[in-house]
Design an enzyme around this catalytic site. Structure first.
Site, short mmCIF file in Angstrom:
data_model
loop_
_atom_site.label_atom_id
_atom_site.label_comp_id
_atom_site.label_asym_id
_atom_site.label_seq_id
_atom_site.Cartn_x
_atom_site.Cartn_y
_atom_site.Cartn_z
N ASN A 169 7.10 -4.66 -4.68
CA ASN A 169 7.45 -4.18 -3.35
C ASN A 169 8.93 -3.84 -3.29
OD1 ASN A 169 7.72 -7.03 -3.53
ND2 ASN A 169 7.64 -7.28 -1.33
N GLU A 171 11.58 -3.13 -0.30
CA GLU A 171 11.78 -3.15 1.15
C GLU A 171 12.98 -2.29 1.53
OE1 GLU A 171 11.84 -7.30 2.36
OE2 GLU A 171 9.66 -7.42 2.03
N CYS A 178 4.74 -1.19 -0.60
CA CYS A 178 4.09 -2.34 -1.23
C CYS A 178 4.03 -2.15 -2.75
CB CYS A 178 2.67 -2.50 -0.71
SG CYS A 178 2.54 -2.98 1.00
N GLU A 206 1.48 -2.43 -4.71
CA GLU A 206 0.30 -1.69 -5.16
C GLU A 206 0.52 -0.19 -5.04
OE1 GLU A 206 0.53 -4.18 -3.04
OE2 GLU A 206 -1.26 -5.43 -2.96
N CYS A 262 -2.94 -5.17 1.24
CA CYS A 262 -3.00 -4.84 2.67
C CYS A 262 -3.90 -3.62 2.88
CB CYS A 262 -1.60 -4.58 3.23
SG CYS A 262 -0.91 -2.98 2.79
N CYS A 267 -2.70 -0.24 1.54
CA CYS A 267 -2.87 -0.09 0.09
C CYS A 267 -4.34 0.13 -0.26
CB CYS A 267 -2.31 -1.31 -0.65
SG CYS A 267 -0.51 -1.34 -0.59
N1 THU Z 1 3.35 -6.39 0.44
C1 THU Z 1 2.94 -5.87 -0.76
O1 THU Z 1 3.75 -5.58 -1.63
N2 THU Z 1 1.61 -5.69 -0.94
C2 THU Z 1 0.65 -5.94 0.00
O2 THU Z 1 -0.51 -5.61 -0.21
C3 THU Z 1 1.02 -6.62 1.24
C4 THU Z 1 2.45 -6.75 1.51
C5 THU Z 1 4.79 -6.57 0.67
C6 THU Z 1 5.38 -5.66 1.70
C7 THU Z 1 6.58 -6.44 2.16
O3 THU Z 1 7.66 -6.15 1.31
C8 THU Z 1 6.18 -7.88 1.95
O4 THU Z 1 5.04 -7.88 1.11
C9 THU Z 1 5.85 -8.62 3.23
O5 THU Z 1 4.90 -7.96 3.97
#
Ligand code: THU
Length: 142
Positions: free
Chosen positions: A49, A51, A60, A62, A94, A97
């Site tokens: 991920n 941010e 994310c 994925e 999520c 994704c």
């Molecule tokens: N996140 C992912 O990388 N993958 C997911 O499927 C769910 C959430 C990350 C996004 C964000 O940087 C952190 O997790 C918190 O939501």
């Protein structure tokens, strides 16, 4: 988790942990790593991920892996996915994704979820997204 985890999945799990170590998550501190194997591609594609100060611009792990794979190899079918997060319970991808996974074919594939110490759970993609939005599914009503 069953003791009969394929060698390829153990390798992808370790690869996902390395990717997780590269995550940029200064806002949530929730580090996610991912490894995706595509059919016809010999190497695993990593994702973490990333941010952003404008939170909605966050990507994310994925989707990071998916988008990279298209830039490098074109659109390929997914063979399997491994996702790792630092949680005791398995953290599935999520819904955003999952919707992007849906673009990679009507076929089903395993999504393995792990934490820092082990693989915790195997889902099939269609368990997580049984029905999806797909404009190609149907034609407009007449
Ligand atoms: N996140 C992912 O990388 N993958 C997911 O499927 C769910 C959430 C990350 C996004 C964000 O940087 C952190 O997790 C918190 O939501």
């Amino acid at each position: 988790m069953s003791p009969t985890i394929p060698e390829s999945i153990t390798e992808a799990y370790k690869f996902a942990l390395v990717a997780q170590g590269k995550a940029h998550a200064p806002y949530s501190h929730f580090l996610v790593g991912c490894a995706i194997k595509f059919k016809g591609v010999d190497e695993l594609i990593p994702g973490c991920n990333v941010e952003n100060a404008s939170y909605g611009a966050t990507i994310c792990a994925e989707r990071n892996a998916l988008i990279q794979s298209v830039a490098r190899f074109g659109k390929k079918e997914i063979e399997y996915v491994v996702v790792v997060a630092k949680t005791t319970k398995p953290t599935p991808p999520c819904a955003l994704c999952l919707q992007v996974f849906n673009e990679f074919g009507p076929h089903d594939f395993p999504i393995w979820i792990g934490n820092s110490s082990k693989l915790l759970k195997k889902y099939m993609f269609r368990e997580l997204l049984p029905i999806s939005f797909d404009t190609l599914d149907d034609k407009e009503e007449t």
